[in-house]
Design an enzyme around this catalytic site. Structure first.
Site: not given
Length: 769
Positions: A492, A730
């Protein structure tokens, strides 16, 4: 662990919100980054792990039945293979603690976790039943094919849709699980009285994570008995916790490292079975052991659960919602009640006085499901957003106008305001960028050659979470800053963003800052999940740097003849490697000069970041998005191409637009994959997933992905974190599949209510998919 591109961002002062290229990019593209299955056995001698005589390779043997018991093994052929050292089974393995309590990790749901090689009972197809240990991987894998297992099979059941009537209320013993709120108003009566009603069922099949890096554990056994474990995990301290408890080892004897993680998306939140098997092998042989799962074995543990949902929406002719009823039934295993927040979003996202939500589980003979990117929201919000599109069509109303008509200024379920909510701006900016104003209302209104063209949109939402974390910072006399926390980077950009936060806080060039992570011996950090790492670990990094500020300022003031002798702490800032007065530009000292003049070789600080719960509990903290999609559908073939996506995101302060955009793009790609491709199919006669490979389990590839445009809407929020940052991991996937479904309807007039929306469903008459 810290990895950076030696040529990137040199001598570059950084600020929060500026684009910084990934510091670990060079290590990854040149192969210097080591993943769990690639670590050297002997760091001092530099032995290659593929040829080192010290490494033992373990290969797992999996069950071929879905339920029953093992009645015996035939191991002679396997043991006769040259290089094979032993075969571990439930009857032949090192001693482990018996109670299921010792197998619970930090994210376990209610029930008893699966315990590999615990006893003769089979709970699901693919369950590990043996571990072959050999000097080479080839020998171990060949020998594993020769292990013969005798079973006494028992009747099994893996079919959710035929068991909906025996659904039960789940245990609430999972961290982060919020059961549906109590009903408000009179939802059933309001629905029956509504002039316009939608009543539809939605189905989402099983999906498997399939990150690029398969699950693996390399257990290095030191001469002193210390276990250094390189594990594919989203939480090194979570893996250490389970290993130490299961084997009765002190934590000081176990170190878990996860320097690089090749994607996880939730599959690494819980320690997977290869970790415990690798430790078993190491303790049994008193040697270092590596266990790597095959791609096929990646389908033998958790998955996104199969879910059935029913949505009922009632509305006035002007579009005002009068009733929302959302029911969901999901699968779980016989051992645990795996739970997700599926229906709750329907009571939060839109204003309505009459709402009832229900969520229940059916236990089946599968491995426990587990979190997959945006667990619960990825299919719960999907059903809601498709139902809203159906309502808009019934009302002959623009889908965006319907959502604005029912815009919720506060969360009615909790009767709390949002800490921030710029969803209106997401709608406005996304619609303008996409050109939504040019969308004809009626389906089958746009055509390009042989393709029908459709435009669809959906709303996305996800929790903005913050946990607790510790960070340590060491500022050296030469100006180098080393910050550390047991955080995880699952791809990430954690390494880059944490380095950026520290550099910005201390006013140092980014090349002088090193962020260490991926080691259970570092200061405590939460598991990397829930899009919470920046708000949590990032706030800890900022906090420890602020403690250094105070120490540096005290030293600077005390220096003989200091230009800052009379300065106040509130009137100084740290920039350009200096402590500067904001009132007098000439009053400044270099950080290195402060330390050297004071005779200090380094400053060492630690910080514990605790969320401000007293303040946070007064608000609902969430991120929001508006997703706009264009599809082109070849009606004769049923093929769908997603040709344009605009995703407008409100996620607080964006620390690094480069890594944040990558997260949203990745989420959109997965949303397209969820919408059109991904589906794990079960042969219920065998109780087995059948397409357990990447040739038959389809995922989106480059040819499936076209224009993706990401907009970050300005949003200020100091409730979620002191940085003002919310998570962006998300939210990128939520709403994408719904927008694709709605676009397919706009293109064809056919409503597809299950995912994936494969060509056979797109070609069916409306209401049968």
């Amino acid at each position: 662990m810290n990895a950076r591109d030696p040529a990137a961002n040199l001598a570059t002062p950084v600020a929060l919100g500026t684009l910084v290229k990934r510091l670990d990019g060079h290590a990854k593209v040149t192969g210097q980054a080591r993943y769990a299955a690639e670590h050297l056995m002997d760091h001092h001698q530099g032995l290659d792990p593929a040829t080192s005589p010290d490494v033992v390779h373990g290969v797992v043997v999996n069950s071929t039945i879905a339920r029953g018991r093992i009645s015996g093994f035939e191991l002679s052929d396997a043991l006769a293979v040259p290089g094979v050292l032993d075969v571990l089974t439930h009857a032949h393995r090192p001693k482990v603690r018996n109670s299921g309590l010792f197998y619970k990790d930090m994210t376990s749901p209610g029930g008893t976790p699966f315990r590999p090689l615990h006893d003769e009972h089979i709970h699901h197809s693919g369950q590990p039943v043996a571990l072959v240990l050999a000097e080479t991987f080839e020998a171990a894998r060949y020998a594993a094919s020769l292990v013969r297992v005798q079973y006494e099979a028992e009747p099994h059941d893996t079919h959710l849709l035929s068991n909906l009537r025996r659904a039960h209320q789940p245990s609430r013993l999972k961290a982060g699980y919020s059961p549906p709120p109590e009903p408000r108003g009179h939802a059933d009566a309001a629905f029956e009285a509504a002039p316009v009603r939608i009543d539809a069922s939605y189905y989402a099949g099983v999906e498997h994570h399939n990150p690029m890096e398969m699950h693996a554990s390399t257990v290095l056994l030191g001469a002193d008995g210390h276990l250094t474990i390189h594990d594919k995990t989203q939480g090194s301290q979570n893996s250490r916790w389970v290993v130490s408890r299961v084997f009765g080892l002190p934590r000081s004897r176990v170190t878990v490292r996860n320097a690089f993680v090749g994607g996880a998306f939730g599959s690494g939140l819980r320690p997977q079975y290869q970790l415990l098997l690798a430790v078993m092998g190491a303790l049994h042989l008193n040697r270092s052991v590596r266990v790597v799962l095959t791609r096929q074995q990646m389908f033998t543990f958790g998955h996104r659960p199969e879910t059935w949902q029913r949505l009922r929406l009632g509305a006035e002719p002007d579009g005002r919602l009068t009733a929302v009823l959302h029911e969901a039934i999901a699968e779980t295993s016989r051992l645990e009640d795996y739970v997700e927040v599926v229906v709750n979003w329907s009571g939060q996202l839109y204003q309505c006085d009459n709402v009832r939500m229900e969520y229940s589980l059916v236990d089946l003979d599968h491995y426990s499901p587990m979190d997959m990117r945006a667990p619960g929201a990825a299919h719960g919000v999907h059903a809601l957003e498709v139902a809203m599109d159906e309502l808009a069509h019934a009302l002959k109303m623009d889908p965006l106008a319907l959502r604005l008509k029912n815009y919720a200024e506060r969360d009615a379920s909790k009767d709390l305001p949002f800490s921030s909510k710029e969803l209106r701006a997401c709608y406005a900016q996304g619609a303008e960028r996409f050109g939504w104003h040019g969308r004809p209302l009626a389906p089958r209104s746009m055509r390009e050659g042989d393709d029908w063209v459709g435009w669809g949109m959906a709303t996305g939402t996800w929790d903005a979470m913050q946990m607790f974390a510790r960070a340590r910072a060491v500022l050296h006399a030469d100006g180098r800053l080393v910050v550390s926390s047991a955080a995880t980077d699952i791809g990430t950009g954690t390494i880059t963003v944490m380095t950026q936060i520290a550099a910005a806080a201390m006013g140092l060039p980014i090349e002088q800052v090193c962020f260490e992570l991926g080691d259970s011996d570092l200061p405590v950090a939460p598991i990397e999940g829930g899009s919470s790492h920046v708000a949590t670990v990032g706030s800890a990094v900022q906090g420890v740097c602020e403690k250094l500020h105070k120490k540096l300022f005290k030293l600077a003031r005390a220096l003989p003849g200091s230009p800052l002798a009379r300065a106040r702490f509130k009137d100084v800032r740290f920039a350009d490697g200096m402590v500067k007065s904001t009132l007098d530009p000439a009053a400044a000292l270099r950080i290195t000069d402060v330390l050297s003049t004071a005779g200090v070789s380094k400053l060492d600080e630690k910080y514990l970041m605790l969320p401000n719960m007293l303040r946070q509990k007064k608000f609902v903290r969430a991120v929001h998005s508006a997703v706009f999609v264009e599809v082109k559908v070849d009606e004769e073939l049923g093929t769908v191409r997603v040709t344009r996506v605009v995703s407008a995101i409100a996620a607080g302060r964006i620390i690094n637009p480069h890594t944040a955009r990558s997260q949203i793009v990745g989420g959109v790609v997965w949303g397209i994959s969820q919408a059109l491709h991904e589906d794990t199919l079960t042969d219920h006669r065998l109780g087995r997933f059948m397409n357990h490979n990447l040739s038959e389990y389809h995922v989106a590839v480059n040819a499936d992905i076209h224009d993706i445009d990401v907009i970050f809407v300005e949003e200020h929020d100091d409730v979620v974190s002191s940085l003002g940052a919310k998570g962006v991991g998300e939210i990128g996937i939520v709403g994408v599949a719904a927008a694709v479904s709605n676009a397919i309807f706009h293109a064809t007039g056919r409503r597809v209510r299950s995912t994936p929306m494969t060509p056979d469903k797109v070609m069916r008459p409306e209401g049968t998919a």
